[in-house]
Scaffold this motif. Structure first.
Motif, short mmCIF file in Angstrom:
data_model
loop_
_atom_site.label_atom_id
_atom_site.label_comp_id
_atom_site.label_asym_id
_atom_site.label_seq_id
_atom_site.Cartn_x
_atom_site.Cartn_y
_atom_site.Cartn_z
N ILE A 254 0.84 -1.21 0.00
CA ILE A 254 0.00 0.00 0.00
C ILE A 254 0.87 1.25 0.00
CG2 ILE A 254 -1.69 1.33 1.34
CD1 ILE A 254 -2.87 -1.31 2.27
N GLY A 255 1.96 1.21 0.80
CA GLY A 255 2.88 2.35 0.81
C GLY A 255 3.48 2.60 -0.56
N PHE A 256 3.81 1.52 -1.26
CA PHE A 256 4.35 1.63 -2.61
C PHE A 256 3.31 2.24 -3.56
CE2 PHE A 256 5.04 -0.20 -6.84
CZ PHE A 256 6.34 0.20 -7.08
N MET A 257 2.06 1.81 -3.44
CA MET A 257 1.00 2.34 -4.30
C MET A 257 0.75 3.82 -4.02
SD MET A 257 0.23 -0.26 -6.14
CE MET A 257 -1.31 0.15 -6.94
N LEU A 258 0.82 4.21 -2.75
CA LEU A 258 0.67 5.63 -2.40
C LEU A 258 1.82 6.46 -2.98
CD1 LEU A 258 -0.52 5.46 1.32
CD2 LEU A 258 -1.87 6.20 -0.64
N ALA A 259 3.04 5.91 -2.85
CA ALA A 259 4.20 6.62 -3.39
C ALA A 259 4.08 6.80 -4.90
CB ALA A 259 5.48 5.84 -3.06
N LEU A 260 3.51 5.80 -5.57
CA LEU A 260 3.41 5.83 -7.02
C LEU A 260 2.28 6.73 -7.51
CD1 LEU A 260 4.40 4.65 -9.73
CD2 LEU A 260 2.80 2.75 -9.39
N PHE A 261 1.09 6.59 -6.92
CA PHE A 261 -0.09 7.26 -7.46
C PHE A 261 -0.51 8.52 -6.69
CE2 PHE A 261 -0.69 2.76 -8.75
CZ PHE A 261 -0.69 2.95 -10.12
N TYR A 262 -0.10 8.63 -5.40
CA TYR A 262 -0.52 9.79 -4.60
C TYR A 262 0.62 10.80 -4.47
CZ TYR A 262 -2.63 12.51 -0.82
OH TYR A 262 -3.14 13.53 -0.06
N PHE A 263 1.82 10.30 -4.11
CA PHE A 263 2.96 11.20 -3.95
C PHE A 263 3.77 11.34 -5.23
CE2 PHE A 263 2.30 9.51 0.42
CZ PHE A 263 1.96 10.72 1.03
N HIS A 264 3.43 10.53 -6.26
CA HIS A 264 4.04 10.62 -7.59
C HIS A 264 5.56 10.47 -7.55
CE1 HIS A 264 0.12 11.81 -9.05
NE2 HIS A 264 0.08 12.81 -8.18
N GLU A 265 6.03 9.51 -6.76
CA GLU A 265 7.46 9.22 -6.71
C GLU A 265 7.83 8.31 -7.88
OE1 GLU A 265 8.53 7.63 -2.95
OE2 GLU A 265 7.94 9.41 -1.82
N LYS A 266 9.07 8.42 -8.33
CA LYS A 266 9.54 7.61 -9.45
C LYS A 266 9.88 6.19 -8.98
CE LYS A 266 11.44 11.46 -12.12
NZ LYS A 266 12.66 12.03 -12.75
N VAL A 267 9.49 5.21 -9.76
CA VAL A 267 9.81 3.82 -9.44
C VAL A 267 10.35 3.15 -10.70
CG1 VAL A 267 8.08 3.60 -7.62
CG2 VAL A 267 7.45 3.07 -9.97
N SER A 268 11.20 2.15 -10.48
CA SER A 268 11.80 1.44 -11.61
C SER A 268 10.96 0.23 -11.99
CB SER A 268 13.22 0.99 -11.24
OG SER A 268 13.17 0.01 -10.21
N THR A 269 11.25 -0.30 -13.16
CA THR A 269 10.57 -1.51 -13.62
C THR A 269 10.87 -2.68 -12.69
OG1 THR A 269 10.76 -0.75 -15.92
CG2 THR A 269 10.27 -3.08 -15.57
N LEU A 270 12.11 -2.74 -12.18
CA LEU A 270 12.50 -3.80 -11.26
C LEU A 270 11.68 -3.74 -9.97
CD1 LEU A 270 14.42 -6.14 -10.60
CD2 LEU A 270 16.02 -4.45 -9.64
N GLN A 271 11.44 -2.53 -9.46
CA GLN A 271 10.62 -2.38 -8.26
C GLN A 271 9.19 -2.82 -8.51
OE1 GLN A 271 11.57 1.81 -7.60
NE2 GLN A 271 12.51 1.28 -5.64
N LEU A 272 8.65 -2.44 -9.66
CA LEU A 272 7.29 -2.86 -10.01
C LEU A 272 7.19 -4.38 -10.06
CD1 LEU A 272 6.35 -0.28 -12.81
CD2 LEU A 272 5.26 -0.51 -10.57
N PHE A 273 8.17 -5.01 -10.69
CA PHE A 273 8.18 -6.47 -10.80
C PHE A 273 8.31 -7.13 -9.43
CE2 PHE A 273 10.65 -10.45 -11.46
CZ PHE A 273 9.66 -11.17 -12.12
N SER A 274 9.14 -6.55 -8.56
CA SER A 274 9.35 -7.11 -7.22
C SER A 274 8.07 -7.06 -6.39
CB SER A 274 10.47 -6.34 -6.50
OG SER A 274 11.68 -6.43 -7.21
#
Length: 304
Positions: A254-274
């Motif tokens: 959930i924290g990752f989803m908030l960082a991605l869609f709410y706080f708009h932090e950059k994430v890598s493809t590797l992180q998404l896959f993990s």
């Protein structure tokens, strides 16, 4: 009590904790230690008031029950309760240190490693048996953590320490099933406050005066401390530590989803896959509960 209720309690606890950043974000100008101090002290005050005013009969019944125990049972309850408070306070201390002096990634990685450590400790210390599918799920989770820790080997060491303290808390409280869970949680937080109190005069900042601090702190105390911790302890009455431990993955997801869609932090493809692998591991670990119409009842009591 149907075991699904215990799974729901565990899921709810970590689901709630996943949104912790929303309550902490408005307090970014305050010291992390100050937030920790007041979080614990206010939680203790509120829980003591609730017990004294609304739960006197429960306290009396538990006290009489405790007095009727054998010396061995009393020692076990005391060690597990105070030991749980020590593990909990240690976890909060280490988490703050890692967050402030190592990296945010290391703090987040800790709660990805924690389910794996919890499962291993429960297997070794409590003799909790896992199916091949559940061990496969743990392996998937371990592999995803390795991917997330690539090029961050220092983070693994500190993450392991943080994860180990909470894993030990979960495992120890699985055996601590004699007394009322809310009362046990109160005692543990009182013990945590006693541990923190000597550090308060030297390490605390000026007394906060803004209403924002106290309003956010009230939300943190009620919705991100008391309620999820109680749900966590309640879940441990009916399902084993490894099942509760695997639910911890919900928090960082959930924290990752908030960082991605709410706080708009950059994430890598590797992180998404993990993180996708982590979701798969949760589903695989709990496939009997998710896909079975009739869940097998898990014993709620453990011999101490």
């Amino acid at each position: 009590m149907r075991p699904n209720n215990y799974y729901l309690a565990a899921f709810s606890a970590f689901f709630i904790w996943g949104f912790f950043s929303l309550a902490l974000k408005p307090l970014h100008n305050y010291s992390s230690l100050d937030i920790l101090f007041y979080r614990v002290f206010f939680s203790v005050a509120l829980m003591v008031i609730i017990n004294v005013i609304f739960r006197r009969n429960v306290m009396l019944q538990n006290w009489n029950y405790f007095k009727a125990m054998t010396p061995k049972q009393k020692r076990s309850v005391i060690v597990l309760t105070l030991g749980g408070g020590l593990f909990l306070s240690s976890n909060w201390f280490v988490f703050i240190y890692v967050m402030n002096h190592i990296s945010v990634k290391a703090a987040s990685l800790a709660y990805l490693i924690c389910p794996i450590l919890t499962t291993i400790l429960a297997f070794v210390l409590l003799k909790e048996q896992l199916s091949k599918w559940q061990w496969f799920a743990v392996s998937i989770g371990a592999f995803s953590c390795v991917l997330l820790s690539l090029n961050h080997f220092e983070d693994i060491f500190y993450s392991l320490i943080t994860a180990a303290t909470y894993a030990m808390y979960l495992v120890s409280q699985r055996k601590n099933s004699e007394l009322d869970k809310f009362l046990v949680l109160t005692i543990q937080l009182v013990f945590t406050a006693i541990i923190l109190l000597p550090f308060y005069p030297k390490h605390s900042g000026a007394l906060p005066t803004e209403s924002l601090f106290y309003s956010c702190l009230l939300i943190i105390v009620v919705f991100f401390t008391i309620i999820p911790l109680f749900l966590n302890l309640y879940a441990l009455k009916g399902i084993n530590s490894s099942a509760v431990g695997i639910m911890i993955y919900i928090n960082p997801i959930i924290g990752f989803m908030l960082a991605l869609f709410y706080f708009h932090e950059k994430v890598s493809t590797l992180q998404l896959f993990s993180y996708f692998l982590i979701i798969i591991s949760i589903i695989v670990f709990n496939k009997k509960i998710i896909f079975s119409k009739k869940a097998k009842i898990v014993p709620a009591e453990i011999v101490i």
